[in-house]
Design a protein around this motif. Structure first.
Motif, PDB file in Angstrom:
ATOM      1  N   LEU A   1      27.264   5.858  71.504  1.00  0.00           N
ATOM      2  CA  LEU A   1      25.816   5.634  71.557  1.00  0.00           C
ATOM      3  C   LEU A   1      25.409   4.284  70.972  1.00  0.00           C
ATOM      4  N   SER A   2      26.389   3.493  70.532  1.00  0.00           N
ATOM      5  CA  SER A   2      26.053   2.247  69.839  1.00  0.00           C
ATOM      6  C   SER A   2      26.157   1.043  70.770  1.00  0.00           C
ATOM      7  N   SER A   3      25.429   1.099  71.874  1.00  0.00           N
ATOM      8  CA  SER A   3      25.392  -0.053  72.767  1.00  0.00           C
ATOM      9  C   SER A   3      24.735  -1.231  72.058  1.00  0.00           C
ATOM     10  N   ASN A   4      24.949  -2.423  72.575  1.00  0.00           N
ATOM     11  CA  ASN A   4      24.362  -3.605  71.953  1.00  0.00           C
ATOM     12  C   ASN A   4      22.839  -3.521  71.954  1.00  0.00           C
ATOM     13  N   ALA A   5      22.265  -2.956  73.030  1.00  0.00           N
ATOM     14  CA  ALA A   5      20.809  -2.803  73.107  1.00  0.00           C
ATOM     15  C   ALA A   5      20.299  -1.869  72.022  1.00  0.00           C
ATOM     16  N   ASN A   6      21.010  -0.762  71.784  1.00  0.00           N
ATOM     17  CA  ASN A   6      20.607   0.178  70.736  1.00  0.00           C
ATOM     18  C   ASN A   6      20.747  -0.433  69.352  1.00  0.00           C
ATOM     19  N   ARG A   7      21.787  -1.243  69.156  1.00  0.00           N
ATOM     20  CA  ARG A   7      21.969  -1.904  67.856  1.00  0.00           C
ATOM     21  C   ARG A   7      20.838  -2.890  67.604  1.00  0.00           C
ATOM     22  N   LYS A   8      20.489  -3.671  68.608  1.00  0.00           N
ATOM     23  CA  LYS A   8      19.403  -4.643  68.441  1.00  0.00           C
ATOM     24  C   LYS A   8      18.077  -3.936  68.168  1.00  0.00           C
ATOM     25  N   PHE A   9      17.846  -2.804  68.837  1.00  0.00           N
ATOM     26  CA  PHE A   9      16.600  -2.067  68.639  1.00  0.00           C
ATOM     27  C   PHE A   9      16.482  -1.567  67.209  1.00  0.00           C
ATOM     28  N   ASN A  10      17.616  -1.268  66.595  1.00  0.00           N
ATOM     29  CA  ASN A  10      17.612  -0.763  65.211  1.00  0.00           C
ATOM     30  C   ASN A  10      17.993  -1.839  64.209  1.00  0.00           C
ATOM     31  N   ASN A  11      17.686  -3.064  64.547  1.00  0.00           N
ATOM     32  CA  ASN A  11      17.934  -4.177  63.637  1.00  0.00           C
ATOM     33  C   ASN A  11      16.640  -4.954  63.378  1.00  0.00           C
ATOM     34  N   ILE A  12      15.489  -4.295  63.597  1.00  0.00           N
ATOM     35  CA  ILE A  12      14.182  -4.936  63.436  1.00  0.00           C
ATOM     36  C   ILE A  12      13.222  -3.980  62.726  1.00  0.00           C
ATOM     37  N   ASN A  13      12.138  -4.541  62.225  1.00  0.00           N
ATOM     38  CA  ASN A  13      11.024  -3.756  61.655  1.00  0.00           C
ATOM     39  C   ASN A  13      11.467  -2.782  60.565  1.00  0.00           C
ATOM     40  N   GLY A  14      12.428  -3.200  59.743  1.00  0.00           N
ATOM     41  CA  GLY A  14      12.850  -2.367  58.628  1.00  0.00           C
ATOM     42  C   GLY A  14      13.846  -1.293  58.974  1.00  0.00           C
ATOM     43  N   ARG A  15      14.297  -1.237  60.236  1.00  0.00           N
ATOM     44  CA  ARG A  15      15.298  -0.243  60.634  1.00  0.00           C
ATOM     45  C   ARG A  15      16.688  -0.871  60.557  1.00  0.00           C
ATOM     46  N   SER A  16      17.694  -0.028  60.348  1.00  0.00           N
ATOM     47  CA  SER A  16      19.078  -0.460  60.312  1.00  0.00           C
ATOM     48  C   SER A  16      19.925   0.568  61.049  1.00  0.00           C
ATOM     49  N   PHE A  17      21.198   0.257  61.225  1.00  0.00           N
ATOM     50  CA  PHE A  17      22.082   1.188  61.915  1.00  0.00           C
ATOM     51  C   PHE A  17      23.451   1.206  61.268  1.00  0.00           C
ATOM     52  N   ILE A  18      24.116   2.356  61.387  1.00  0.00           N
ATOM     53  CA  ILE A  18      25.514   2.519  61.009  1.00  0.00           C
ATOM     54  C   ILE A  18      26.205   3.196  62.180  1.00  0.00           C
ATOM     55  N   THR A  19      27.326   2.627  62.609  1.00  0.00           N
ATOM     56  CA  THR A  19      28.022   3.214  63.745  1.00  0.00           C
ATOM     57  C   THR A  19      29.512   3.021  63.578  1.00  0.00           C
ATOM     58  N   THR A  20      30.286   3.799  64.305  1.00  0.00           N
ATOM     59  CA  THR A  20      31.737   3.619  64.295  1.00  0.00           C
ATOM     60  C   THR A  20      32.110   2.497  65.268  1.00  0.00           C
ATOM     61  N   GLN A  21      33.278   1.899  65.034  1.00  0.00           N
ATOM     62  CA  GLN A  21      33.748   0.807  65.874  1.00  0.00           C
ATOM     63  C   GLN A  21      35.211   1.032  66.215  1.00  0.00           C
ATOM     64  N   SER A  22      35.536   1.045  67.480  1.00  0.00           N
ATOM     65  CA  SER A  22      36.924   1.185  67.916  1.00  0.00           C
ATOM     66  C   SER A  22      37.693  -0.094  67.610  1.00  0.00           C
ATOM     67  N   ILE A  23      38.792   0.021  66.874  1.00  0.00           N
ATOM     68  CA  ILE A  23      39.618  -1.151  66.580  1.00  0.00           C
ATOM     69  C   ILE A  23      40.234  -1.697  67.869  1.00  0.00           C
ATOM     70  N   LYS A  24      40.566  -0.806  68.800  1.00  0.00           N
ATOM     71  CA  LYS A  24      41.175  -1.241  70.057  1.00  0.00           C
ATOM     72  C   LYS A  24      40.264  -2.190  70.839  1.00  0.00           C
ATOM     73  N   LYS A  25      38.947  -2.022  70.689  1.00  0.00           N
ATOM     74  CA  LYS A  25      38.009  -2.823  71.463  1.00  0.00           C
ATOM     75  C   LYS A  25      37.561  -4.088  70.748  1.00  0.00           C
ATOM     76  N   LEU A  26      38.076  -4.316  69.543  1.00  0.00           N
ATOM     77  CA  LEU A  26      37.750  -5.547  68.808  1.00  0.00           C
ATOM     78  C   LEU A  26      38.481  -6.731  69.413  1.00  0.00           C
ATOM     79  N   LYS A  27      37.946  -7.931  69.188  1.00  0.00           N
ATOM     80  CA  LYS A  27      38.658  -9.135  69.570  1.00  0.00           C
ATOM     81  C   LYS A  27      39.927  -9.237  68.724  1.00  0.00           C
ATOM     82  N   GLN A  28      40.900  -9.972  69.213  1.00  0.00           N
ATOM     83  CA  GLN A  28      42.220  -9.985  68.606  1.00  0.00           C
ATOM     84  C   GLN A  28      42.175 -10.400  67.143  1.00  0.00           C
ATOM     85  N   PHE A  29      41.392 -11.452  66.804  1.00  0.00           N
ATOM     86  CA  PHE A  29      41.376 -11.907  65.412  1.00  0.00           C
ATOM     87  C   PHE A  29      40.733 -10.881  64.495  1.00  0.00           C
ATOM     88  N   LEU A  30      39.758 -10.099  65.000  1.00  0.00           N
ATOM     89  CA  LEU A  30      39.150  -9.037  64.195  1.00  0.00           C
ATOM     90  C   LEU A  30      40.097  -7.839  64.078  1.00  0.00           C
TER      91      LEU A  30
END
Length: 232
Positions: free
Chosen positions: A150-179
């Motif tokens: 449920l943590s699409s980039n659009a949803n993250r941006k929506f919850n990064n304004i007006n005093g809202r924040s977000f916490i979500t899980t992140q797949s290591i497999k989908k990270l860029k190689q250096f990350l």
């Protein structure tokens, strides 16, 4: 019907049977229970907002942390009908389904829900229901917690304004190689009780160190900025 389902969660038939044990017998039949569902459905948003407002008079709601997730329900039918559409079933069943998105507060008490057709992408269900909470529940500053689905980039941006924040899980497999390399590197780990960093290889070599820190949670932390979004 509403009070019965809140006080004694059960089927509609069981709710009807339970009403027969009330001191003041209601004057309705089982068919009236089913006929009332359409009326209740039309007033669902109003019922949810009023239930939240009335709950505040009973106890303080932990509404600064909100959890959101989706599930679905299948029907023993073969043809699609209305909201009952073919989609990815949580139970992998070949039946039409409907999807429900649910917000819970920080104590795990349901806050608001919405029903969608079974073929709806669950990622697009978060923002409409969250906007409804902001408007109807008069909430503005909170942290939204979701899984990776449920943590699409659009949803993250929506919850990064007006005093809202977000916490979500992140797949290591989908990270860029250096990350990915940074996340899996055994060095640079820390825990809340110390500012020093740890090399996890040391725990393989030192049993006393393992015993000392066995109840600690270790983490890594870094800031990244991608797709016009800064995240920690």
């Amino acid at each position: 019907m509403i009070y019965g389902r809140i006080l004694f969660p059960s089927s509609k038939l069981c709710t009807f049977e339970s009403s027969k044990r009330l001191l003041e017998q209601p004057n309705f039949e089982l068919q009236n229970i089913y006929r009332s569902l359409e009326v209740i459905a039309k007033e669902s948003d109003f019922i949810q907002s009023q239930l939240y407002k009335n709950s505040l008079a009973v106890s303080k709601r932990n509404d600064r942390i909100l959890y959101y997730d989706c599930t679905n329900y299948f029907f023993e039918i073969e043809q699609e009908d209305g909201l009952k559409q073919y989609g990815p079933s949580k139970e992998n069943r070949p039946n039409p389904i409907v999807e429900m998105g649910l917000f819970m507060d920080g104590d795990g008490i349901p806050l608001a829900f919405n029903i969608h057709s079974g073929n709806t992408n669950e990622q697009v269900t978060l923002k409409p229901l969250e906007k409804q909470i902001i408007e109807d529940f008069k909430l503005s500053k909170f942290v939204v917690c979701t899984d990776a689905g449920l943590s699409s980039n659009a949803n993250r941006k929506f919850n990064n304004i007006n005093g809202r924040s977000f916490i979500t899980t992140q797949s290591i497999k989908k990270l860029k190689q250096f990350l990915k390399e940074w996340a899996l590197e055994p060095t640079g780990w820390r825990h809340n009780d110390s500012k020093e960093t740890f090399d996890l290889n040391l725990f393989d070599e030192n049993e006393s160190l393992c015993e000392q820190y066995k109840n600690m949670t270790f983490y890594k932390e870094r800031w990244i900025k991608e797709n016009d979004l800064e995240q920690n």
